[in-house]
Design a protein around this motif. Structure first.
Motif, PDB file in Angstrom:
ATOM      1  N   PRO A 157       5.712   2.982   5.329  1.00  0.00           N
ATOM      2  CA  PRO A 157       5.277   1.911   4.424  1.00  0.00           C
ATOM      3  C   PRO A 157       4.859   2.431   3.055  1.00  0.00           C
ATOM      4  N   ASP A 158       4.109   3.518   3.008  1.00  0.00           N
ATOM      5  CA  ASP A 158       3.676   4.051   1.713  1.00  0.00           C
ATOM      6  C   ASP A 158       4.860   4.519   0.886  1.00  0.00           C
ATOM      7  N   ASP A 159       5.777   5.234   1.513  1.00  0.00           N
ATOM      8  CA  ASP A 159       6.947   5.724   0.772  1.00  0.00           C
ATOM      9  C   ASP A 159       7.836   4.574   0.318  1.00  0.00           C
ATOM     10  N   PHE A 160       8.001   3.578   1.187  1.00  0.00           N
ATOM     11  CA  PHE A 160       8.840   2.445   0.808  1.00  0.00           C
ATOM     12  C   PHE A 160       8.220   1.675  -0.363  1.00  0.00           C
ATOM     13  N   THR A 161       6.916   1.471  -0.316  1.00  0.00           N
ATOM     14  CA  THR A 161       6.251   0.764  -1.413  1.00  0.00           C
ATOM     15  C   THR A 161       6.384   1.546  -2.715  1.00  0.00           C
ATOM     16  N   ALA A 162       6.216   2.850  -2.646  1.00  0.00           N
ATOM     17  CA  ALA A 162       6.369   3.669  -3.861  1.00  0.00           C
ATOM     18  C   ALA A 162       7.805   3.606  -4.380  1.00  0.00           C
ATOM     19  N   ASP A 163       8.775   3.678  -3.482  1.00  0.00           N
ATOM     20  CA  ASP A 163      10.180   3.586  -3.893  1.00  0.00           C
ATOM     21  C   ASP A 163      10.478   2.215  -4.513  1.00  0.00           C
ATOM     22  N   TRP A 164       9.905   1.173  -3.925  1.00  0.00           N
ATOM     23  CA  TRP A 164      10.113  -0.184  -4.437  1.00  0.00           C
ATOM     24  C   TRP A 164       9.520  -0.334  -5.828  1.00  0.00           C
ATOM     25  N   ARG A 165       8.329   0.199  -6.062  1.00  0.00           N
ATOM     26  CA  ARG A 165       7.704   0.118  -7.382  1.00  0.00           C
ATOM     27  C   ARG A 165       8.528   0.889  -8.413  1.00  0.00           C
ATOM     28  N   ASP A 166       9.034   2.049  -8.017  1.00  0.00           N
ATOM     29  CA  ASP A 166       9.918   2.789  -8.929  1.00  0.00           C
ATOM     30  C   ASP A 166      11.198   2.017  -9.212  1.00  0.00           C
ATOM     31  N   TYR A 167      11.704   1.357  -8.191  1.00  0.00           N
ATOM     32  CA  TYR A 167      12.940   0.565  -8.325  1.00  0.00           C
ATOM     33  C   TYR A 167      12.728  -0.599  -9.306  1.00  0.00           C
ATOM     34  N   LEU A 168      11.554  -1.235  -9.223  1.00  0.00           N
ATOM     35  CA  LEU A 168      11.264  -2.318 -10.157  1.00  0.00           C
ATOM     36  C   LEU A 168      11.253  -1.796 -11.597  1.00  0.00           C
ATOM     37  N   SER A 169      10.616  -0.673 -11.788  1.00  0.00           N
ATOM     38  CA  SER A 169      10.545  -0.118 -13.141  1.00  0.00           C
ATOM     39  C   SER A 169      11.917   0.272 -13.655  1.00  0.00           C
ATOM     40  N   ALA A 170      12.740   0.841 -12.779  1.00  0.00           N
ATOM     41  CA  ALA A 170      14.079   1.266 -13.196  1.00  0.00           C
ATOM     42  C   ALA A 170      15.009   0.093 -13.483  1.00  0.00           C
ATOM     43  N   ARG A 171      14.952  -0.946 -12.655  1.00  0.00           N
ATOM     44  CA  ARG A 171      15.877  -2.071 -12.810  1.00  0.00           C
ATOM     45  C   ARG A 171      15.405  -3.115 -13.810  1.00  0.00           C
ATOM     46  N   LEU A 172      14.086  -3.277 -13.960  1.00  0.00           N
ATOM     47  CA  LEU A 172      13.561  -4.358 -14.782  1.00  0.00           C
ATOM     48  C   LEU A 172      12.841  -3.886 -16.038  1.00  0.00           C
ATOM     49  N   GLY A 173      12.496  -2.607 -16.082  1.00  0.00           N
ATOM     50  CA  GLY A 173      11.694  -2.105 -17.207  1.00  0.00           C
ATOM     51  C   GLY A 173      12.483  -1.958 -18.497  1.00  0.00           C
TER      52      GLY A 173
END
Length: 424
Positions: free
Chosen positions: A408-424
């Motif tokens: 869960p921790d790794d997935f949440t961190a990956d998801w937050r990075d994914y948001l920044s990469a795709r939407l930032g």
């Protein structure tokens, strides 16, 4: 009844847990709370059953005279209303129609009040019956009982045919039932669902009926009446999907449950404001809920059920992530990346619309991440594994490890990075 929607936005009821002490207390006090059935009550139930069997047979036979013969002769208003109700049902393709007396709540000589469950199936679409609770008042004349009043049970809602004459439009994969709406509008809904079904089948390759029943009432007020909720809950909602809630205890070890009789219910006012793209997304989203129902349980968090439905709806569309997720994009670009995945309460209809949009968009991006990094087959397997878990606690955590090989921790961190990469 579970209610899921897409903005079409939605929510999912949460199962309440009862302490074991309450169960024990109920057992200890049962004799004081429940009157034992006596011979007279059993006889009354059998006699009322006979009346309701005749009533059900008349509905299936489209027999107005037989139907009216089960009503109290001097109940003029009821007879007129029931004659209209039967006429409203004339074009609905019924496979079955049956009543079951659940209990007699009042009985005084030749008068009785019964709590009854109506169960019916649409021919060619329902593999399980839809259940509707009714309260009937009855009178006895001689050796027969007659219905003198018929209304929804407390907390229950009416059916579409109580709102007017039902018009039926058939599609290749859809059956659209409408009241007070133009036929061309119903045809357009059927055509859109017919496009949605193969798209959903590609996103969700597991077996499902590949047929959808859609209800189109004449207004948002009528939509709310079908759902038994205040109309204010649905004013901005283009459609919702309803189905019987399934507890994880019914899943066994396979996670598969019987197919249920879902209905997609359209809010004609909100739906009409959408363009063809929006209408297609809404109905594909709702169709996904129908397809995934047998693998969805109370163990499934709302972010996964709604995120998967959005993923299935958007995956064939030519739209960039910032256009699909404008609220979340604005937050990410302002440096406000969500700390964690949305919780069930974030998907309520009565909250801040912007926060609700961010919850849906966050859920969609989580499923996008899984499909992109692990593949759509893994996304489907993850969804199924979560729904098959014996309870909410640990369901996502176990599936993340067993299916995706992450935490869960790794997935949440990956998801937050994914948001920044795709939407930032």
């Amino acid at each position: 009844m579970a209610v899921e929607g897409r903005g079409a936005r939605g929510r999912r009821p949460r199962r309440r847990r009862r302490a074991a002490g309450l169960v024990l207390a109920a057992l200890l006090t049962a004799s004081a709370c429940v009157a034992p059935a006596d011979a007279d009550t059993s006889l009354t139930v059998r006699e009322i059953d006979a009346t309701l069997e005749r009533r059900a047979a008349a509905v299936l036979a489209r027999d107005p005279a037989g139907y009216l013969d089960t009503l109290a002769p001097d109940a003029a208003k009821l007879r007129a209303a029931q004659r209209t109700e039967l006429a409203n049902l004339a074009d609905v393709p019924l496979k079955s129609w049956a009543y079951e007396v659940k209990g007699i709540t009042e009985e005084d000589g030749d008068w009785a009040t019964a709590e009854v469950e109506l169960r019916y199936r649409i021919d060619g679409y329902d593999t399980a019956p839809v259940a509707a609770r009714r309260t009937l008042e009855l009178m006895r004349d001689g050796e027969r009982w007659y219905v003198s009043a018929d209304r929804p049970a407390k907390g229950a809602s009416d059916q579409l045919w109580h709102q007017g004459e039902v018009e039926v439009v058939r599609g290749a994969h859809s059956l659209v039932l409408g009241v007070g709406r133009p036929e061309e509008e119903l045809r357009q809904v059927a055509d859109t669902v017919d496009l949605a079904v193969p798209a959903v089948s590609d996103a969700w390759p597991q077996p499902w009926a590949r047929r959808v029943v859609v209800l189109v009432p004449d207004s948002v007020e009528s939509m709310a009446g079908l759902l038994g909720s205040p109309e204010t809950s649905y004013r901005g909602i283009a459609a919702v999907t309803t189905g019987e809630a399934v507890t994880t205890g019914e899943a066994g070890t396979t996670g598969k449950r019987p197919a249920l009789a879902d209905r997609v219910i359209v809010n004609p006012q909100a739906y009409a404001t959408l363009g063809s793209f929006g209408q297609r997304v809404v109905l594909t989203h709702e169709t996904t809920h129908v397809a995934t129902r047998t693998s969805t349980s109370t163990a499934t968090p709302v972010w996964l059920s709604e995120g998967f439905a959005d993923w299935a709806a958007y995956r064939g569309e030519d739209r960039t992530p910032d256009l699909i997720a404008p609220e979340l994009t604005g937050a990410v670009r302002a440096g406000d990346v969500p700390a964690g995945l949305p919780v069930d309460e974030d998907f309520g209809f009565d909250g801040d619309p912007a926060e609700l949009a961010r919850a849906y968009e966050s859920a969609w991006m989580a499923c996008e991440l899984i499909a992109e990094r692990w593949g759509k087959e893994k996304l489907t397997a993850f969804y199924t594994a979560v729904g098959a878990h014996p309870g909410r606690d640990g369901a996502v955590e176990q599936a993340l490890g067993s299916v995706l090989g992450t935490t869960p921790d790794d997935f949440t961190a990956d998801w937050r990075d994914y948001l920044s990469a795709r939407l930032g």
